[in-house]
Design a protein around this motif. Structure first.
Motif, PDB file in Angstrom:
ATOM      1  N   ALA A   1     -48.252 -20.045-101.106  1.00  0.00           N
ATOM      2  CA  ALA A   1     -47.109 -19.737-100.234  1.00  0.00           C
ATOM      3  C   ALA A   1     -46.277 -18.648-100.893  1.00  0.00           C
ATOM      4  O   ALA A   1     -45.299 -18.925-101.584  1.00  0.00           O
ATOM      5  CB  ALA A   1     -46.272 -20.985 -99.981  1.00  0.00           C
ATOM      6  N   TYR A   2     -46.664 -17.402-100.701  1.00  0.00           N
ATOM      7  CA  TYR A   2     -45.939 -16.260-101.260  1.00  0.00           C
ATOM      8  C   TYR A   2     -44.993 -15.736-100.189  1.00  0.00           C
ATOM      9  O   TYR A   2     -45.414 -15.240 -99.148  1.00  0.00           O
ATOM     10  CB  TYR A   2     -46.901 -15.174-101.711  1.00  0.00           C
ATOM     11  CG  TYR A   2     -46.221 -14.034-102.446  1.00  0.00           C
ATOM     12  CD1 TYR A   2     -45.906 -14.151-103.796  1.00  0.00           C
ATOM     13  CD2 TYR A   2     -45.889 -12.861-101.777  1.00  0.00           C
ATOM     14  CE1 TYR A   2     -45.270 -13.117-104.468  1.00  0.00           C
ATOM     15  CE2 TYR A   2     -45.258 -11.824-102.454  1.00  0.00           C
ATOM     16  CZ  TYR A   2     -44.957 -11.953-103.800  1.00  0.00           C
ATOM     17  OH  TYR A   2     -44.331 -10.931-104.458  1.00  0.00           O
ATOM     18  N   HIS A   3     -43.711 -15.859-100.454  1.00  0.00           N
ATOM     19  CA  HIS A   3     -42.680 -15.577 -99.457  1.00  0.00           C
ATOM     20  C   HIS A   3     -42.081 -14.188 -99.668  1.00  0.00           C
ATOM     21  O   HIS A   3     -41.692 -13.829-100.781  1.00  0.00           O
ATOM     22  CB  HIS A   3     -41.580 -16.637 -99.550  1.00  0.00           C
ATOM     23  CG  HIS A   3     -40.408 -16.374 -98.662  1.00  0.00           C
ATOM     24  ND1 HIS A   3     -39.108 -16.388 -99.118  1.00  0.00           N
ATOM     25  CD2 HIS A   3     -40.334 -16.067 -97.348  1.00  0.00           C
ATOM     26  CE1 HIS A   3     -38.285 -16.118 -98.121  1.00  0.00           C
ATOM     27  NE2 HIS A   3     -39.013 -15.923 -97.031  1.00  0.00           N
ATOM     28  N   VAL A   4     -42.019 -13.401 -98.603  1.00  0.00           N
ATOM     29  CA  VAL A   4     -41.403 -12.075 -98.634  1.00  0.00           C
ATOM     30  C   VAL A   4     -40.214 -12.073 -97.682  1.00  0.00           C
ATOM     31  O   VAL A   4     -40.350 -12.389 -96.496  1.00  0.00           O
ATOM     32  CB  VAL A   4     -42.411 -10.980 -98.216  1.00  0.00           C
ATOM     33  CG1 VAL A   4     -41.721  -9.629 -98.141  1.00  0.00           C
ATOM     34  CG2 VAL A   4     -43.579 -10.920 -99.191  1.00  0.00           C
ATOM     35  N   ASP A   5     -39.059 -11.744 -98.215  1.00  0.00           N
ATOM     36  CA  ASP A   5     -37.829 -11.682 -97.423  1.00  0.00           C
ATOM     37  C   ASP A   5     -37.489 -10.216 -97.176  1.00  0.00           C
ATOM     38  O   ASP A   5     -37.114  -9.497 -98.095  1.00  0.00           O
ATOM     39  CB  ASP A   5     -36.685 -12.384 -98.162  1.00  0.00           C
ATOM     40  CG  ASP A   5     -35.377 -12.359 -97.391  1.00  0.00           C
ATOM     41  OD1 ASP A   5     -34.371 -12.855 -97.918  1.00  0.00           O
ATOM     42  OD2 ASP A   5     -35.338 -11.829 -96.261  1.00  0.00           O
ATOM     43  N   THR A   6     -37.636  -9.766 -95.953  1.00  0.00           N
ATOM     44  CA  THR A   6     -37.315  -8.386 -95.594  1.00  0.00           C
ATOM     45  C   THR A   6     -36.009  -8.368 -94.819  1.00  0.00           C
ATOM     46  O   THR A   6     -35.637  -9.364 -94.194  1.00  0.00           O
ATOM     47  CB  THR A   6     -38.431  -7.764 -94.741  1.00  0.00           C
ATOM     48  OG1 THR A   6     -38.522  -8.494 -93.505  1.00  0.00           O
ATOM     49  CG2 THR A   6     -39.767  -7.829 -95.458  1.00  0.00           C
ATOM     50  N   VAL A   7     -35.329  -7.220 -94.829  1.00  0.00           N
ATOM     51  CA  VAL A   7     -34.009  -7.203 -94.197  1.00  0.00           C
ATOM     52  C   VAL A   7     -33.744  -5.872 -93.518  1.00  0.00           C
ATOM     53  O   VAL A   7     -34.027  -4.801 -94.052  1.00  0.00           O
ATOM     54  CB  VAL A   7     -32.908  -7.507 -95.240  1.00  0.00           C
ATOM     55  CG1 VAL A   7     -32.914  -6.495 -96.369  1.00  0.00           C
ATOM     56  CG2 VAL A   7     -31.535  -7.539 -94.576  1.00  0.00           C
ATOM     57  N   CYS A   8     -33.207  -5.964 -92.314  1.00  0.00           N
ATOM     58  CA  CYS A   8     -32.559  -4.844 -91.628  1.00  0.00           C
ATOM     59  C   CYS A   8     -31.079  -4.994 -91.927  1.00  0.00           C
ATOM     60  O   CYS A   8     -30.412  -5.873 -91.367  1.00  0.00           O
ATOM     61  CB  CYS A   8     -32.832  -4.906 -90.125  1.00  0.00           C
ATOM     62  SG  CYS A   8     -31.855  -3.753 -89.130  1.00  0.00           S
ATOM     63  N   PRO A   9     -30.531  -4.182 -92.827  1.00  0.00           N
ATOM     64  CA  PRO A   9     -29.189  -4.449 -93.361  1.00  0.00           C
ATOM     65  C   PRO A   9     -28.079  -4.159 -92.354  1.00  0.00           C
ATOM     66  O   PRO A   9     -28.237  -3.382 -91.418  1.00  0.00           O
ATOM     67  CB  PRO A   9     -29.103  -3.517 -94.566  1.00  0.00           C
ATOM     68  CG  PRO A   9     -30.026  -2.390 -94.233  1.00  0.00           C
ATOM     69  CD  PRO A   9     -31.145  -2.989 -93.442  1.00  0.00           C
ATOM     70  N   SER A  10     -26.958  -4.802 -92.594  1.00  0.00           N
ATOM     71  CA  SER A  10     -25.803  -4.623 -91.715  1.00  0.00           C
ATOM     72  C   SER A  10     -25.320  -3.172 -91.707  1.00  0.00           C
ATOM     73  O   SER A  10     -24.810  -2.690 -90.698  1.00  0.00           O
ATOM     74  CB  SER A  10     -24.665  -5.551 -92.155  1.00  0.00           C
ATOM     75  OG  SER A  10     -24.293  -5.281 -93.500  1.00  0.00           O
ATOM     76  N   LEU A  11     -25.508  -2.470 -92.820  1.00  0.00           N
ATOM     77  CA  LEU A  11     -25.086  -1.074 -92.877  1.00  0.00           C
ATOM     78  C   LEU A  11     -25.864  -0.229 -91.869  1.00  0.00           C
ATOM     79  O   LEU A  11     -25.327   0.715 -91.274  1.00  0.00           O
ATOM     80  CB  LEU A  11     -25.286  -0.529 -94.295  1.00  0.00           C
ATOM     81  CG  LEU A  11     -24.820   0.909 -94.545  1.00  0.00           C
ATOM     82  CD1 LEU A  11     -23.343   1.054 -94.223  1.00  0.00           C
ATOM     83  CD2 LEU A  11     -25.097   1.314 -95.983  1.00  0.00           C
ATOM     84  N   CYS A  12     -27.138  -0.576 -91.649  1.00  0.00           N
ATOM     85  CA  CYS A  12     -27.958   0.175 -90.699  1.00  0.00           C
ATOM     86  C   CYS A  12     -27.491  -0.061 -89.268  1.00  0.00           C
ATOM     87  O   CYS A  12     -27.303   0.884 -88.499  1.00  0.00           O
ATOM     88  CB  CYS A  12     -29.419  -0.217 -90.846  1.00  0.00           C
ATOM     89  SG  CYS A  12     -30.512   0.633 -89.679  1.00  0.00           S
ATOM     90  N   THR A  13     -27.325  -1.320 -88.879  1.00  0.00           N
ATOM     91  CA  THR A  13     -26.883  -1.591 -87.498  1.00  0.00           C
ATOM     92  C   THR A  13     -25.480  -1.063 -87.254  1.00  0.00           C
ATOM     93  O   THR A  13     -25.146  -0.639 -86.149  1.00  0.00           O
ATOM     94  CB  THR A  13     -26.932  -3.095 -87.198  1.00  0.00           C
ATOM     95  OG1 THR A  13     -26.072  -3.793 -88.111  1.00  0.00           O
ATOM     96  CG2 THR A  13     -28.353  -3.630 -87.335  1.00  0.00           C
ATOM     97  N   LYS A  14     -24.667  -1.037 -88.300  1.00  0.00           N
ATOM     98  CA  LYS A  14     -23.315  -0.500 -88.152  1.00  0.00           C
ATOM     99  C   LYS A  14     -23.340   0.995 -87.890  1.00  0.00           C
ATOM    100  O   LYS A  14     -22.554   1.528 -87.099  1.00  0.00           O
ATOM    101  CB  LYS A  14     -22.505  -0.806 -89.416  1.00  0.00           C
ATOM    102  CG  LYS A  14     -21.044  -0.351 -89.336  1.00  0.00           C
ATOM    103  CD  LYS A  14     -20.296  -0.748 -90.600  1.00  0.00           C
ATOM    104  CE  LYS A  14     -18.834  -0.312 -90.522  1.00  0.00           C
ATOM    105  NZ  LYS A  14     -18.096  -0.699 -91.755  1.00  0.00           N
ATOM    106  N   ARG A  15     -24.276   1.704 -88.550  1.00  0.00           N
ATOM    107  CA  ARG A  15     -24.352   3.153 -88.391  1.00  0.00           C
ATOM    108  C   ARG A  15     -25.093   3.552 -87.118  1.00  0.00           C
ATOM    109  O   ARG A  15     -24.727   4.520 -86.460  1.00  0.00           O
ATOM    110  CB  ARG A  15     -25.044   3.777 -89.609  1.00  0.00           C
ATOM    111  CG  ARG A  15     -24.233   3.758 -90.886  1.00  0.00           C
ATOM    112  CD  ARG A  15     -25.031   4.387 -92.024  1.00  0.00           C
ATOM    113  NE  ARG A  15     -24.270   4.432 -93.246  1.00  0.00           N
ATOM    114  CZ  ARG A  15     -23.418   5.401 -93.583  1.00  0.00           C
ATOM    115  NH1 ARG A  15     -23.222   6.409 -92.761  1.00  0.00           N
ATOM    116  NH2 ARG A  15     -22.762   5.357 -94.728  1.00  0.00           N
TER     117      ARG A  15
END
Length: 614
Positions: free
Chosen positions: A370-384
């Protein structure tokens, strides 16, 4: 039900056959098995007793099976299954209740061995008989059993799987299986084009015929340029399966291409993946048991000539022709139908790829459960990028063969907006969802992989043999320069170094390799470098060398180059050591996590194309 089901010699529920049982069926479905035969399903729900009653009929004198599949895929993995066989000579129906748990890729008959539910079966046989080579069984079950391994029967469309075999003992079904969607709580409704439809375009493989038993898995592509004499909105997309050979079409994807690729696939022919050829966004995806995509009544995909419009599309179909198939298809004419309106709706719909949109995550270690990868679309991107809130109406979660679980959350780990508990790359579906993304929101896509049967690391990339972690999100109103939002791990070939951060921006139409202060720029994409001091569980070959030292190296005398190299190596080694953290082996910890940091510290900065519009 793509697995081997073997009958354990355990107690079964034996129920006397009653051929005269009568019910007022809500609906009767003729389901096509992969061998071309019909599997009949009738059903009704007694809302007073809170039970589902089904009647299943198949062309066999042996066993017959029915089950509820993984809700977002309809695969065997995670399925809740019942099997039944009729013994007319002894006058009873034998019923068994099964559950299929998780299994690592590659699968085999042992790894997909079903487990019989403990205790008595939750399914009760009401009647059963064999006549003229056909088996008929009527069964009932409570809508909710309260058991962890049983799937509740709920309102809305449910994924079902079905199969049958020969002989009293349950064995591998071969092509005698299939999957579909059924809404048990409501009368069935056939697909109807939206009321404002003016016409449709039918895109098919135009009699592709290069099938072979030596290559049972075949990927085929064909491209088109849609009419752009006037602007139109695509309002719905439905699959079109060839009646003779459509059972071999395992899944299909309709890609949006940002340049003319018709010359690459003017006719249907085998392909690896069109993603590497400027086709980086999805318009539609379907797999066995899938459903049409119907857009909200106030939005549509705009077909036109502008950069963000839909113009060039490529259809990719994965054909699965088992080696033991009784006959090869002579040709296939499956495809999709695009319904459009010439009266433009209020909003242009679009899509954004979340998670790891460029498939650049670090490699997955071998032999991990169970190798877990946490990816993120950051708040800074949606804000811009978001000038206003957007409404998400569909989502397509995507991994490849080693995927185990995938889900996307908004702002908090508990706020799950789409999830697949038991991933199966052969059964991928667009899910209807409904949520809002506001400027400043963050979206995490969590991907878990099982490489316990893999003896080599698994790379991320665009090939079918690589891995991916993506969430294709369909939304409105359309936002400019927002096609990608997620992780970005860049490799600097000149210095054999890597850096992890986030990408937020446009499509690949203006992509060009470029190194500016050590960061690769992609068109109108903004790169958010990650703080190395806050990265967790990322193994980098080395860190980015100081540009001050590189500039000094250009002016120092030749006689000091050897000294400089020695100092530079020491500098890299020191930083590399500080950026590595030991990942605990799965024999100690069941789950490992790769988590890139995307926050910007005072010392960090944003790299962007000089032509980018913020």
């Amino acid at each position: 039900m793509r697995a081997v089901l073997y009958l354990h010699l355990v107690c079964a529920i034996l129920v006397t056959a009653q051929a005269g049982t009568k019910y007022a069926w809500t609906a009767r479905r003729e389901l096509l098995a992969n061998n071309g035969e019909i599997y009949y399903l009738s059903y009704t729900v007694d809302k007073v007793e809170k039970v589902l009653v089904i009647k299943v009929v198949a062309k066999t004198t042996g066993w017959i099976g029915f089950g509820f599949g993984e809700p977002t895929s309809g695969s065997m993995i995670g399925a809740d299954i019942v099997t039944a066989s009729v013994d007319d000579s002894r006058g009873f129906v034998e019923v068994k209740d099964w559950f299929v748990g998780w299994s690592a890729y590659p699968w085999n008959s042992d790894s997909l061995y079903p487990v019989q539910d403990p205790g008595e079966s939750d399914w009760v046989a009401l009647s059963g008989y064999v006549k003229d080579g056909w088996t008929t069984v009527i069964l009932k079950r409570s809508l909710s059993t309260g058991k962890e391994d049983d799937r509740d029967i709920v309102p809305g469309k449910m994924k079902i799987i079905y199969a049958y075999g020969y002989g009293s003992e349950v064995s591998y079904h071969g092509l005698n299986r299939g999957s579909a969607e059924v809404d048990f709580m409501s009368p069935p409704a056939s697909f109807e084009a939206p009321l404002d439809t003016h016409g449709n375009w039918t895109l098919t493989m135009n009699k592709f015929s290069s099938f072979s038993r030596h290559s049972p898995t075949t990927y085929v592509c064909k491209s088109w340029e849609l009419p752009t004499d006037k602007e139109r909105h695509i309002t719905a997309i439905n699959v079109k399966l060839d009646e003779r050979t459509g059972q071999f079409a395992h899944h299909l994807v309709l890609h949006i291409c940002n340049r003319n690729v018709v010359s690459l696939w003017p006719t249907a022919k085998q392909c690896e993946t069109p993603t590497a050829s400027a086709c980086t966004t999805l318009l539609y995806a379907w797999a066995i048991g899938g459903n049409p995509l119907i857009l909200p009544p106030n939005a549509g995909f705009l077909v036109g000539t502008q950069q963000l419009d839909v113009r060039y599309v490529t259809l990719e179909i994965h054909y699965d022709v088992p080696q033991f198939a009784t006959h090869l298809p002579d040709h296939d004419d499956s495809g999709v139908v695009l319904y459009y309106t010439e009266t433009l709706r209020d909003h242009h719909a679009s899509s954004v790829t979340l998670a790891d949109p460029w498939a650049t995550n670090p490699a997955i270690p071998k032999q991990r459960r169970a190798y877990h990868v946490d990816t993120v679309c950051p708040s800074l991107c949606t804000k811009r990028r978001l000038k206003s809130s957007v409404h998400v109406f569909a989502s397509f979660l995507h991994m490849h063969a080693y995927g185990k679980e995938i889900y996307t959350t908004k702002n908090s780990r508990e706020n799950i907006v789409n999830k697949v508990d038991f991933w199966n790359y052969r059964f991928q579906q667009i899910a209807n969802v409904s949520y809002t993304i506001n400027p400043g929101d963050s979206l995490h896509t969590h991907c878990t992989y099982d490489t316990s049967r893999r003896n080599e690391t698994v790379l991320f990339g665009l090939r079918s043999t690589d891995e991916m972690c993506m969430d294709f999100v369909f939304y409105y109103p359309r936002m400019p320069n927002w096609a990608f939002c997620g992780n970005a791990t860049f490799t600097y070939r000149s210095y054999a170094t890597k850096s992890a951060g986030s990408v937020c921006g446009d499509n690949f139409s203006s992509f060009r390799p470029d190194i500016r202060n050590g960061i690769r720029i992609a068109g109108r994409s903004i790169i958010f470098p990650a703080s190395q001091s806050q990265q967790s569980n990322i193994e980098l070959t080395s860190t980015k060398p100081s540009w001050f030292w590189i500039q000094v190296a250009a002016i120092i005398p030749i006689s000091t180059i050897l000294v400089f190299i020695f100092l530079l190596k020491a500098h890299v080694k020191e930083n590399s050591s500080s950026s590595k953290e030991t990942v605990e082996d799965d024999r100690v910890a069941e789950k490992e996590t790769f988590v890139p940091n995307t926050g910007l510290s005072d010392r960090e900065y944003i790299f962007e194309d000089i032509n980018a519009a913020m």
